[in-house]
Write a protein that holds these residues in place. Structure first.
Motif, PDB file in Angstrom:
ATOM      1  N   VAL A  95       0.815  -1.601   0.116  1.00  0.00           N
ATOM      2  CA  VAL A  95       0.245  -0.327   0.451  1.00  0.00           C
ATOM      3  C   VAL A  95       0.704   0.884   0.145  1.00  0.00           C
ATOM      4  N   ALA A  96       0.479   2.421  -1.089  1.00  0.00           N
ATOM      5  CA  ALA A  96       1.233   3.448  -1.288  1.00  0.00           C
ATOM      6  C   ALA A  96       0.164   4.733  -0.311  1.00  0.00           C
ATOM      7  N   ALA A  97       0.447   5.505   0.470  1.00  0.00           N
ATOM      8  CA  ALA A  97      -0.295   6.356   0.832  1.00  0.00           C
ATOM      9  C   ALA A  97      -0.554   7.608  -0.092  1.00  0.00           C
ATOM     10  N   THR A  98      -1.719   8.061   0.159  1.00  0.00           N
ATOM     11  CA  THR A  98      -1.897   9.514  -0.702  1.00  0.00           C
ATOM     12  C   THR A  98      -2.233  10.069   0.124  1.00  0.00           C
ATOM     13  N   ALA A  99      -1.760  11.838  -0.146  1.00  0.00           N
ATOM     14  CA  ALA A  99      -2.359  13.014   0.190  1.00  0.00           C
ATOM     15  C   ALA A  99      -3.958  13.064  -0.245  1.00  0.00           C
ATOM     16  N   ARG A 100      -4.035  14.347   1.135  1.00  0.00           N
ATOM     17  CA  ARG A 100      -5.699  14.775   0.742  1.00  0.00           C
ATOM     18  C   ARG A 100      -6.639  15.388  -0.778  1.00  0.00           C
ATOM     19  N   SER A 101      -5.242  15.984  -1.299  1.00  0.00           N
ATOM     20  CA  SER A 101      -5.366  16.155  -2.278  1.00  0.00           C
ATOM     21  C   SER A 101      -5.041  14.932  -3.618  1.00  0.00           C
ATOM     22  N   GLY A 102      -4.625  13.042  -3.145  1.00  0.00           N
ATOM     23  CA  GLY A 102      -4.915  12.183  -3.827  1.00  0.00           C
ATOM     24  C   GLY A 102      -3.689  11.577  -4.518  1.00  0.00           C
ATOM     25  N   GLU A 103      -3.127  12.504  -4.769  1.00  0.00           N
ATOM     26  CA  GLU A 103      -1.546  12.576  -4.856  1.00  0.00           C
ATOM     27  C   GLU A 103      -0.735  11.361  -4.211  1.00  0.00           C
ATOM     28  N   LYS A 104       0.136  10.786  -4.475  1.00  0.00           N
ATOM     29  CA  LYS A 104       1.025  10.155  -3.996  1.00  0.00           C
ATOM     30  C   LYS A 104       1.398  10.815  -2.424  1.00  0.00           C
ATOM     31  N   ALA A 105       1.601  10.918  -1.499  1.00  0.00           N
ATOM     32  CA  ALA A 105       2.354  11.759  -0.250  1.00  0.00           C
ATOM     33  C   ALA A 105       4.111  11.532  -0.997  1.00  0.00           C
ATOM     34  N   GLY A 106       4.401  12.252  -0.430  1.00  0.00           N
ATOM     35  CA  GLY A 106       5.895  12.509  -0.728  1.00  0.00           C
ATOM     36  C   GLY A 106       6.556  11.413  -0.155  1.00  0.00           C
ATOM     37  N   TYR A 107       6.232  10.519   1.019  1.00  0.00           N
ATOM     38  CA  TYR A 107       7.002  10.130   1.843  1.00  0.00           C
ATOM     39  C   TYR A 107       6.942   8.824   1.293  1.00  0.00           C
ATOM     40  N   SER A 108       5.661   8.301   0.754  1.00  0.00           N
ATOM     41  CA  SER A 108       5.398   6.942  -0.212  1.00  0.00           C
ATOM     42  C   SER A 108       6.745   5.957  -0.718  1.00  0.00           C
ATOM     43  N   SER A 109       6.429   5.288  -0.337  1.00  0.00           N
ATOM     44  CA  SER A 109       7.331   4.258  -1.053  1.00  0.00           C
ATOM     45  C   SER A 109       7.039   4.041  -2.677  1.00  0.00           C
ATOM     46  N   TYR A 110       7.671   4.024  -3.570  1.00  0.00           N
ATOM     47  CA  TYR A 110       6.677   3.945  -5.491  1.00  0.00           C
ATOM     48  C   TYR A 110       7.422   3.134  -5.682  1.00  0.00           C
ATOM     49  N   GLY A 111       7.165   2.461  -6.874  1.00  0.00           N
ATOM     50  CA  GLY A 111       7.509   2.047  -7.809  1.00  0.00           C
ATOM     51  C   GLY A 111       6.893   0.574  -8.935  1.00  0.00           C
ATOM     52  N   LEU A 112       7.016   0.858 -10.437  1.00  0.00           N
ATOM     53  CA  LEU A 112       6.184  -0.334 -11.032  1.00  0.00           C
ATOM     54  C   LEU A 112       6.274  -1.390 -10.264  1.00  0.00           C
ATOM     55  N   GLY A 113       5.163  -2.729  -9.957  1.00  0.00           N
ATOM     56  CA  GLY A 113       5.586  -3.706  -9.610  1.00  0.00           C
ATOM     57  C   GLY A 113       6.211  -4.263  -7.994  1.00  0.00           C
ATOM     58  N   VAL A 114       5.745  -2.353  -7.391  1.00  0.00           N
ATOM     59  CA  VAL A 114       6.355  -2.794  -6.168  1.00  0.00           C
ATOM     60  C   VAL A 114       4.679  -2.196  -5.140  1.00  0.00           C
ATOM     61  N   VAL A 115       3.819  -1.074  -6.093  1.00  0.00           N
ATOM     62  CA  VAL A 115       2.759  -1.145  -5.163  1.00  0.00           C
ATOM     63  C   VAL A 115       1.764  -1.446  -5.386  1.00  0.00           C
TER      64      VAL A 115
END
Length: 145
Positions: A12-32
């Protein structure tokens, strides 16, 4: 990186109130696999804390959101399997298939300095920031009888 690389795990990745990925959240194709509200910069999530409630930000807020939706789906499922692995696969499938597709942002410059803070690859239905999309409780519960 374990445990997210395990097939049985829903990362699970975290989103900000705006719906965008939160700056601190991990990401990556095949990761999230999914995204869920985790809050960011003054728009955190109300959570229980020792002695009451407070706002907190993090994937530690987003993951319980997905877990709650999973619990709703499991409680509503009238065709549960006695096979735990099969039941877990079904639950994972419902969560991923019912997620709200979320496209990569065209601009991900969080601090406004003109430089991209991260790059999202993939397409609306599956990408590096949101995986299969943002978890959708109503859609998930509606998929099971």
């Amino acid at each position: 990186a374990l445990p997210a690389d395990l097939r049985e795990v829903v990362s699970v990745a975290a989103t900000a109130r705006s719906g965008e990925k939160a700056g601190y959240s991990s990401y990556g194709l095949g990761v999230v696999d999914l995204a869920a509200p985790g809050g960011d910069r003054g728009g955190c999530v109300l959570s229980t804390v020792p002695g009451g409630y407070a706002t907190r930000c993090g994937t530690s807020m987003a993951a319980p959101h997905v877990s709650g939706v999973a619990a709703l789906v499991a409680a509503r499922d009238r065709e549960p399997s006695d096979d735990r692995a099969q039941a877990a696969d079904r639950l994972r499938e419902v969560l991923l298939d019912s997620a709200s597709p979320t496209a990569c942002p065209t601009d991900y410059d969080l601090d406004g300095n003109g430089h991209q803070d991260a790059y999202c690859t993939g397409y609306q239905g599956y990408n590096a920031f949101y995986g299969h999309g943002t978890v959708d409780a109503l859609a998930a519960v509606s998929r099971v009888r």
